[in-house]
Design a protein around this motif. Structure first.
Motif, PDB file in Angstrom:
ATOM      1  N   ASN A  23      -6.387  -1.395 -13.232  1.00 46.65           N
ATOM      2  CA  ASN A  23      -5.602  -0.224 -13.034  1.00 46.65           C
ATOM      3  C   ASN A  23      -4.771  -0.266 -11.832  1.00 46.65           C
ATOM      4  O   ASN A  23      -4.188   0.818 -11.802  1.00 46.65           O
ATOM      5  N   CYS A  24      -5.239  -0.948 -10.933  1.00 42.16           N
ATOM      6  CA  CYS A  24      -4.347  -1.184  -9.564  1.00 42.16           C
ATOM      7  C   CYS A  24      -2.963  -1.296  -9.764  1.00 42.16           C
ATOM      8  O   CYS A  24      -2.493  -2.202 -10.437  1.00 42.16           O
ATOM      9  N   GLY A  25      -1.945  -0.421  -9.278  1.00 36.97           N
ATOM     10  CA  GLY A  25      -0.652  -0.531  -9.547  1.00 36.97           C
ATOM     11  C   GLY A  25      -0.005  -1.436  -8.595  1.00 36.97           C
ATOM     12  O   GLY A  25       1.110  -1.755  -8.862  1.00 36.97           O
ATOM     13  N   GLN A  26      -0.724  -1.991  -7.622  1.00 35.57           N
ATOM     14  CA  GLN A  26      -0.088  -3.085  -6.870  1.00 35.57           C
ATOM     15  C   GLN A  26      -0.334  -4.475  -7.323  1.00 35.57           C
ATOM     16  O   GLN A  26       0.405  -5.371  -6.658  1.00 35.57           O
ATOM     17  N   LYS A  27      -0.694  -4.613  -8.337  1.00 34.40           N
ATOM     18  CA  LYS A  27      -0.895  -5.962  -9.124  1.00 34.40           C
ATOM     19  C   LYS A  27      -1.616  -6.863  -8.103  1.00 34.40           C
ATOM     20  O   LYS A  27      -1.762  -8.179  -8.064  1.00 34.40           O
ATOM     21  N   VAL A  28      -2.708  -6.285  -7.400  1.00 34.19           N
ATOM     22  CA  VAL A  28      -3.716  -7.308  -6.567  1.00 34.19           C
ATOM     23  C   VAL A  28      -4.485  -8.507  -7.590  1.00 34.19           C
ATOM     24  O   VAL A  28      -4.800  -9.359  -7.073  1.00 34.19           O
ATOM     25  N   TYR A  29      -4.905  -7.721  -8.809  1.00 34.49           N
ATOM     26  CA  TYR A  29      -5.897  -8.675  -9.639  1.00 34.49           C
ATOM     27  C   TYR A  29      -4.943  -9.029 -10.740  1.00 34.49           C
ATOM     28  O   TYR A  29      -3.930  -8.660 -11.089  1.00 34.49           O
ATOM     29  N   LYS A  30      -5.507 -10.094 -11.182  1.00 35.70           N
ATOM     30  CA  LYS A  30      -4.907 -10.943 -12.526  1.00 35.70           C
ATOM     31  C   LYS A  30      -6.106 -11.078 -13.358  1.00 35.70           C
ATOM     32  O   LYS A  30      -7.289 -11.580 -12.829  1.00 35.70           O
ATOM     33  N   SER A  79     -16.125  -5.023  -3.224  1.00 30.74           N
ATOM     34  CA  SER A  79     -16.288  -4.703  -1.867  1.00 30.74           C
ATOM     35  C   SER A  79     -15.223  -5.050  -0.826  1.00 30.74           C
ATOM     36  O   SER A  79     -14.162  -5.427  -1.194  1.00 30.74           O
ATOM     37  N   PHE A  80     -15.180  -4.231   0.135  1.00 30.48           N
ATOM     38  CA  PHE A  80     -14.123  -4.244   1.280  1.00 30.48           C
ATOM     39  C   PHE A  80     -14.685  -4.422   2.567  1.00 30.48           C
ATOM     40  O   PHE A  80     -15.997  -4.120   2.674  1.00 30.48           O
ATOM     41  N   PRO A  81     -13.866  -4.899   3.715  1.00 34.72           N
ATOM     42  CA  PRO A  81     -14.391  -5.026   4.830  1.00 34.72           C
ATOM     43  C   PRO A  81     -14.714  -3.618   5.554  1.00 34.72           C
ATOM     44  O   PRO A  81     -14.333  -2.493   4.786  1.00 34.72           O
ATOM     45  N   TYR A  91      -8.586  -6.346   1.882  1.00 34.74           N
ATOM     46  CA  TYR A  91      -8.462  -6.854   0.390  1.00 34.74           C
ATOM     47  C   TYR A  91      -9.873  -6.790  -0.429  1.00 34.74           C
ATOM     48  O   TYR A  91     -10.731  -6.944   0.351  1.00 34.74           O
ATOM     49  N   PRO A  92      -9.767  -6.568  -1.589  1.00 36.62           N
ATOM     50  CA  PRO A  92     -11.034  -6.457  -2.329  1.00 36.62           C
ATOM     51  C   PRO A  92     -11.832  -7.988  -2.427  1.00 36.62           C
ATOM     52  O   PRO A  92     -11.017  -8.925  -2.579  1.00 36.62           O
ATOM     53  N   THR A  93     -13.122  -7.909  -2.856  1.00 36.41           N
ATOM     54  CA  THR A  93     -13.658  -9.287  -2.904  1.00 36.41           C
ATOM     55  C   THR A  93     -14.636  -9.024  -4.110  1.00 36.41           C
ATOM     56  O   THR A  93     -15.255  -7.659  -4.387  1.00 36.41           O
ATOM     57  N   LYS A 105      -1.322  -7.574  -1.148  1.00 40.55           N
ATOM     58  CA  LYS A 105      -0.332  -6.341  -1.899  1.00 40.55           C
ATOM     59  C   LYS A 105      -1.532  -5.304  -1.835  1.00 40.55           C
ATOM     60  O   LYS A 105      -1.129  -4.093  -2.239  1.00 40.55           O
ATOM     61  N   CYS A 106      -2.697  -5.346  -1.447  1.00 40.38           N
ATOM     62  CA  CYS A 106      -3.576  -4.496  -1.444  1.00 40.38           C
ATOM     63  C   CYS A 106      -3.227  -3.115  -0.288  1.00 40.38           C
ATOM     64  O   CYS A 106      -2.857  -3.631   0.813  1.00 40.38           O
ATOM     65  N   VAL A 107      -3.136  -1.923  -0.680  1.00 38.97           N
ATOM     66  CA  VAL A 107      -2.837  -0.948   0.268  1.00 38.97           C
ATOM     67  C   VAL A 107      -3.972  -0.785   1.342  1.00 38.97           C
ATOM     68  O   VAL A 107      -5.138  -0.744   1.063  1.00 38.97           O
ATOM     69  N   VAL A 108      -3.582  -1.075   2.594  1.00 33.32           N
ATOM     70  CA  VAL A 108      -4.617  -1.004   3.603  1.00 33.32           C
ATOM     71  C   VAL A 108      -5.419  -0.017   3.500  1.00 33.32           C
ATOM     72  O   VAL A 108      -4.874   1.253   3.728  1.00 33.32           O
ATOM     73  N   GLY A 109      -6.783   0.123   3.553  1.00 29.30           N
ATOM     74  CA  GLY A 109      -7.629   1.307   3.578  1.00 29.30           C
ATOM     75  C   GLY A 109      -7.908   2.018   2.200  1.00 29.30           C
ATOM     76  O   GLY A 109      -8.875   2.624   2.200  1.00 29.30           O
ATOM     77  N   CYS A 110      -7.099   1.350   1.248  1.00 32.57           N
ATOM     78  CA  CYS A 110      -7.485   1.881  -0.109  1.00 32.57           C
ATOM     79  C   CYS A 110      -8.808   1.287  -0.815  1.00 32.57           C
ATOM     80  O   CYS A 110      -9.168   0.135  -0.262  1.00 32.57           O
ATOM     81  N   THR A 111      -9.546   2.036  -1.510  1.00 29.43           N
ATOM     82  CA  THR A 111     -10.899   1.638  -2.089  1.00 29.43           C
ATOM     83  C   THR A 111     -11.023   2.285  -3.501  1.00 29.43           C
ATOM     84  O   THR A 111     -11.909   2.174  -3.956  1.00 29.43           O
ATOM     85  N   THR A 112      -9.841   2.533  -4.038  1.00 25.88           N
ATOM     86  CA  THR A 112      -9.693   3.157  -5.362  1.00 25.88           C
ATOM     87  C   THR A 112     -10.519   2.238  -6.447  1.00 25.88           C
ATOM     88  O   THR A 112     -11.366   2.644  -7.243  1.00 25.88           O
ATOM     89  N   CYS A 113     -10.072   0.900  -6.406  1.00 25.66           N
ATOM     90  CA  CYS A 113     -10.705   0.019  -7.411  1.00 25.66           C
ATOM     91  C   CYS A 113     -12.045   0.066  -7.415  1.00 25.66           C
ATOM     92  O   CYS A 113     -12.878  -0.004  -8.416  1.00 25.66           O
ATOM     93  N   ALA A 114     -12.865  -0.150  -6.129  1.00 29.88           N
ATOM     94  CA  ALA A 114     -14.073  -0.224  -5.944  1.00 29.88           C
ATOM     95  C   ALA A 114     -14.818   1.120  -6.550  1.00 29.88           C
ATOM     96  O   ALA A 114     -15.998   0.953  -7.156  1.00 29.88           O
TER      97      ALA A 114
HETATM   98  S1  SF4 Z   1      -7.828  -1.038  -2.865  1.00 33.65           S
HETATM   99 FE1  SF4 Z   1      -6.352   0.071  -3.877  1.00 33.65          FE
HETATM  100  S2  SF4 Z   1      -4.569  -1.285  -3.762  1.00 33.65           S
HETATM  101 FE2  SF4 Z   1      -6.476  -2.483  -3.314  1.00 33.65          FE
HETATM  102  S3  SF4 Z   1      -6.759  -3.453  -5.061  1.00 33.65           S
HETATM  103 FE3  SF4 Z   1      -7.935  -1.559  -4.985  1.00 33.65          FE
HETATM  104  S4  SF4 Z   1      -6.698  -0.094  -6.125  1.00 33.65           S
HETATM  105 FE4  SF4 Z   1      -5.262  -1.740  -5.546  1.00 33.65          FE
END
Ligand code: SF4
Ligand code: SF4
Length: 103
Positions: free
Chosen positions: A31-38, A69-71, A15-17, A51-60
């Protein structure tokens, strides 16, 4: 297909930090469609990490402040290997006919 062949999402630390020092409050993470952020006050928080999609880094990639950042992805690949996730997903895809070659 069940998510990662029924492997529990909560057992995957992906998940993002947000580095609040770097955040420029551009809002792109919303913009994340998974509603990870508030959005709270005038900054984002990671409200729903699993709710973050595993392996996704689009928001970064979108983040103007390079604050997200991500792991390590290699650790993720090690988990896939250790838990046999690749084999399980391939089995499910095969059963669903999604790996069939069609002309
Ligand atoms: S990595 Fe993808 S799914 Fe996870 S919070 Fe960012 S945009 Fe959303
Ligand atoms: S995208 Fe990055 S800089 Fe912009 S609000 Fe989100 S965390 Fe902050």
């Amino acid at each position: 297909m069940a998510w990662f062949a029924e492997y529990p999402r909560e057992k995957i630390e992906w998940y993002p930090t947000i580095d609040s020092e770097k955040c420029v409050k551009c809002g792109m993470c919303m913009n994340c469609g998974q509603k990870v952020y508030k959005w709270t006050g005038d900054v984002p928080i990671v409200a729903n990490p699993y709710k973050c999609v595993v392996g996704c880094t689009t928001c970064a990639t979108l983040c103007q402040g390079k604050a997200i950042s991500f792991p390590d992805k290699e650790a993720l690949r090690e988990l896939y290997k250790k838990e046999g996730i690749w084999a399980k997903v391939k089995k499910e895809l095969t059963e669903e006919g999604r790996l069939e070659v069609t002309d």
